[in-house]
Scaffold this motif. Structure first.
Motif, PDB file in Angstrom:
ATOM      1  N   GLY A 106       0.799  -1.225   0.000  1.00 12.68           N
ATOM      2  CA  GLY A 106       0.000   0.000   0.000  1.00 12.68           C
ATOM      3  C   GLY A 106       0.830   1.274   0.000  1.00 12.68           C
ATOM      4  O   GLY A 106       0.338   2.329   0.374  1.00 12.68           O
ATOM      5  N   ALA A 107       2.106   1.181  -0.422  1.00 12.72           N
ATOM      6  CA  ALA A 107       2.957   2.366  -0.406  1.00 12.72           C
ATOM      7  C   ALA A 107       2.586   3.327  -1.525  1.00 12.72           C
ATOM      8  O   ALA A 107       2.191   2.902  -2.602  1.00 12.72           O
ATOM      9  N   ASN A 108       2.703   4.640  -1.256  1.00 10.10           N
ATOM     10  CA  ASN A 108       2.503   5.619  -2.313  1.00 10.10           C
ATOM     11  C   ASN A 108       3.852   5.948  -2.969  1.00 10.10           C
ATOM     12  O   ASN A 108       4.894   5.465  -2.530  1.00 10.10           O
ATOM     13  N   LYS A 109       3.797   6.779  -3.983  1.00  6.72           N
ATOM     14  CA  LYS A 109       5.009   7.055  -4.767  1.00  6.72           C
ATOM     15  C   LYS A 109       6.121   7.672  -3.901  1.00  6.72           C
ATOM     16  O   LYS A 109       7.293   7.344  -4.049  1.00  6.72           O
ATOM     17  N   PHE A 110       5.722   8.564  -3.004  1.00  8.71           N
ATOM     18  CA  PHE A 110       6.704   9.206  -2.142  1.00  8.71           C
ATOM     19  C   PHE A 110       7.397   8.190  -1.244  1.00  8.71           C
ATOM     20  O   PHE A 110       8.618   8.218  -1.068  1.00  8.71           O
ATOM     21  N   GLN A 111       6.608   7.248  -0.710  1.00 13.73           N
ATOM     22  CA  GLN A 111       7.203   6.213   0.146  1.00 13.73           C
ATOM     23  C   GLN A 111       8.136   5.318  -0.651  1.00 13.73           C
ATOM     24  O   GLN A 111       9.189   4.906  -0.163  1.00 13.73           O
ATOM     25  N   ILE A 163       5.376   1.444   6.326  1.00 18.43           N
ATOM     26  CA  ILE A 163       4.620   1.984   5.187  1.00 18.43           C
ATOM     27  C   ILE A 163       3.210   2.363   5.628  1.00 18.43           C
ATOM     28  O   ILE A 163       2.682   3.390   5.237  1.00 18.43           O
ATOM     29  N   LYS A 164       2.611   1.538   6.460  1.00 18.02           N
ATOM     30  CA  LYS A 164       1.230   1.784   6.861  1.00 18.02           C
ATOM     31  C   LYS A 164       1.135   2.651   8.112  1.00 18.02           C
ATOM     32  O   LYS A 164       0.044   2.884   8.617  1.00 18.02           O
ATOM     33  N   HIS A 165       2.295   3.105   8.610  1.00 16.58           N
ATOM     34  CA  HIS A 165       2.337   3.933   9.821  1.00 16.58           C
ATOM     35  C   HIS A 165       1.622   3.251  10.980  1.00 16.58           C
ATOM     36  O   HIS A 165       0.805   3.862  11.668  1.00 16.58           O
TER      37      HIS A 165
END
Ligand SMILES: Nc1ncnc2c1ncn2[C@@H]1O[C@H](COP(=O)(O)OP(=O)(O)OP(=O)(O)O)[C@@H](O)[C@H]1O
Ligand SMILES: [Mg+2]
Lengths: 269, 261
Positions: free
Chosen positions: A178-183, B104-106
């Protein structure tokens, strides 16, 4: 993690000793080579086999360095050049990497700009000298701009290549979490590109000096490049050589810093 | 048992400048909660594509994929995907690798971290939590990757040839480990593999796919669920029988392929 030291066998001791011996030998030969060349040069000069007016000689260079320190304020000149180089170096790394991140994030932007960037890359930057002088004046600013121009495109292209060669499967892994581009950029792409960043640093250590000295040839009233070009104009070879030697030492010192950084990074993984 | 995942007439075509490649064609099946399903099929038939569809990394060209009653549109928290090869990040310690998903999911909460500590201890990696991946053996790395996959407490695990990088001996023992871990955590699992024995010894059901575009050719029940760990299941009398059946099925497919050429 460092491995614990095991009691090593005699054979291993012997092996290590062999390696150390070879290392010492190489160091000795290096020093000897330098001493030999300098000695030969000096002797040729001493017995008038060469014309020191156009070749100078080690002792004269040494004396000239002393003279330059006393009468020409050598340290100020060296300091000015060093500062300009560092400025060009850091700014071009910053701008180049920043632009690479931008172009990585927006693929269309890269597609649009690619031909222009490639042309800029193959353009001999010195050709832009007059333009730079007209736009930035005949001061330090022009010199730094020249250094940046020389380094920045190659930084951008190398970093972008590094970003794009990031393993597709690792990106999929992050996306499946579920990572976004920034991550993806921060957790994967940037850390994975650190080795490339270091090698770009190494290239730019050399390039930044090229840019700065070229800039100083063009415009400056101070700096090592100025001393060299001034020495050349008045046919004072001692001055040219002495300034070059100082330049060598500075460039070597800067390279050593980057090499040290590389060692630290290597320890990371 | 409840159904957790369902495919209804799913198609997938890849598009590239060279043209359209159908990778999956009219696939329908369902997976029950807690079930261990293996997917087996010829090289390049669309197995990885199938997992990517389940994980929501790409949309199907047509058809419906339903997870827990809801259509799959994006990566879901109840699915964890373990890709071909371990994909551990070499610059992170094992601990930092297995907590990547939480980062990633905090959700690096004490609860979740305690769970990870549990998993690491249970599966023999706690002493190595500060080591870099390259300092671990292939089997340990695979276990670390599995713990990273379990860390987000998914309900479904997708495993894409997780053992293909291991040598045969390690592979057998890691298979046992992984099967035990998945069973004790009570997860649903979909395993992609090339290896028929692996499929039989690990799973409850085996989906045999045709060559590309993948369609479902057959489903086999192994009936070995209560017969101990995978290594032991290989000794069951029905094992060679099933092996033979599946082997023939895949081989026939390949012969047909050759005859066509
Ligand atoms: N991004 C893509 N674009 C175009 N075609 C693709 C793409 N990804 C896969 N394919 C094609 O789709 C087909 C199925 O690929 P897939 O990776 O799902 O196969 P696989 O069964 O996992 O193969 P393997 O056994 O080698 O792992 C292959 O023929 C492949 O060439
Ligand atoms: Mg695959």
């Amino acid at each position: 993690m460092r491995q614990k030291k095991k009691p090593s066998s005699e054979q291993h001791e012997k092996f290590l000793k062999g390696i150390r011996k070879k290392k010492t030998l190489v160091t000795c030969l290096r020093v000897l080579l330098l001493v030999f060349l300098l000695g030969l040069w000096e002797l040729c000069a001493f017995f008038n086999l060469i014309d020191t007016y156009i070749t100078s000689s080690p002792s004269r260079i040494f004396a000239t360095i002393g003279e330059l320190i006393r009468e020409w304020d050598l340290f100020t000149h060296a300091g000015i050049t060093l500062l300009e180089t560092l400025e060009g170096f850091f700014l071009s790394m910053l701008i180049g990497t920043g632009a690479a991140i931008l172009l990585w994030s927006f693929d269309t932007l890269w597609k649009v700009l690619e031909p222009y960037i490639v042309v800029l890359n193959s353009l001999p930057k010195i050709a832009l000298g007059p333009v730079i002088i007209i736009w930035c004046g005949t001061g330090t600013k022009s010199i730094v701009v020249m250094a940046i121009l020389i380094c920045v495109i190659i930084t951008l292209l190398n970093m972008l290549t590094a970003f794009r060669s990031c393993e597709e499967e690792k990106i999929l892994l992050l996306r499946s979490m579920g990572a976004n581009k920034f991550q993806i950029l921060v957790k994967l792409v940037l850390p994975a590109s650190l080795p490339s960043f270091i090698s770009v640093l190494k290239i730019n250590v050399g390039m930044a000096w090229v840019g700065t000295i070229m800039g100083e040839y063009l415009v400056s009233r101070a700096g090592l490049g100025y001393l060299i070009s001034y020495g050349g104009t008045v046919l004072n070879l001692d001055m040219v050589m002495a300034s070059t030697v100082v330049l060598c030492f500075l460039a070597a010192a800067m390279y050593a810093c980057v090499a040290l950084l590389e060692k630290l990074v290597r320890r990371r993984d | 048992m409840n159904e957790i995942l369902r495919f209804e007439h799913v198609f997938l075509n890849y598009h590239s400048l060279q043209g359209e490649t159908p990778a999956i064609s009219d696939l329908s099946f369902s997976v029950r909660e807690g079930e261990f399903v293996s997917v087996i099929g010829p090289s390049g038939c669309g197995k990885t594509t199938l997992l990517s569809l389940i994980s929501g990394l790409m949309p199907a060209s047509s058809g419906k994929i339903v997870l827990d009653g809801d259509p799959v549109t994006k990566p879901s928290a109840s699915i964890s995907y373990m890709l071909q090869r371990d994909q551990l990040f070499p610059w992170r310690s094992i601990y930092k690798n297995v907590t990547l998903g939480l980062e990633i999911k905090h959700i690096k909460t004490p609860d979740h971290l305690a769970r990870i500590e549990d998993l690491l201890k249970k599966y023999g990696l706690w002493e190595f939590r500060n080591a870099r991946p390259r300092q671990l053996s292939g089997g340990m790395r695979q276990r670390a990757a599995l713990i990273r996959t379990l860390a987000l407490d998914p309900r479904i695990l997708l495993l894409d040839e997780p053992f293909s990088a291991l040598d045969y001996q390690t592979r057998l023992s890691v298979c046992d480990d992984v099967a035990a871990i998945i069973a004790s955590e009570q997860k649903t699992a979909v395993l992609v593999t090339h290896d028929i024995s692996e499929a039989i010894s690990m799973s409850d059901r085996i989906f045999v796919l045709s060559r590309r575009p993948a369609t479902l050719k057959n489903i086999y029940e192994t009936g070995l669920k209560d017969f101990g760990p995978p290594l032991k299941r290989r000794e069951h009398p029905s094992f060679p029988v099933l092996f033979e059946k599946i082997y023939r099925e895949i081989r026939d497919d390949e012969t047909k392929e050759k005859a066509k050429l």
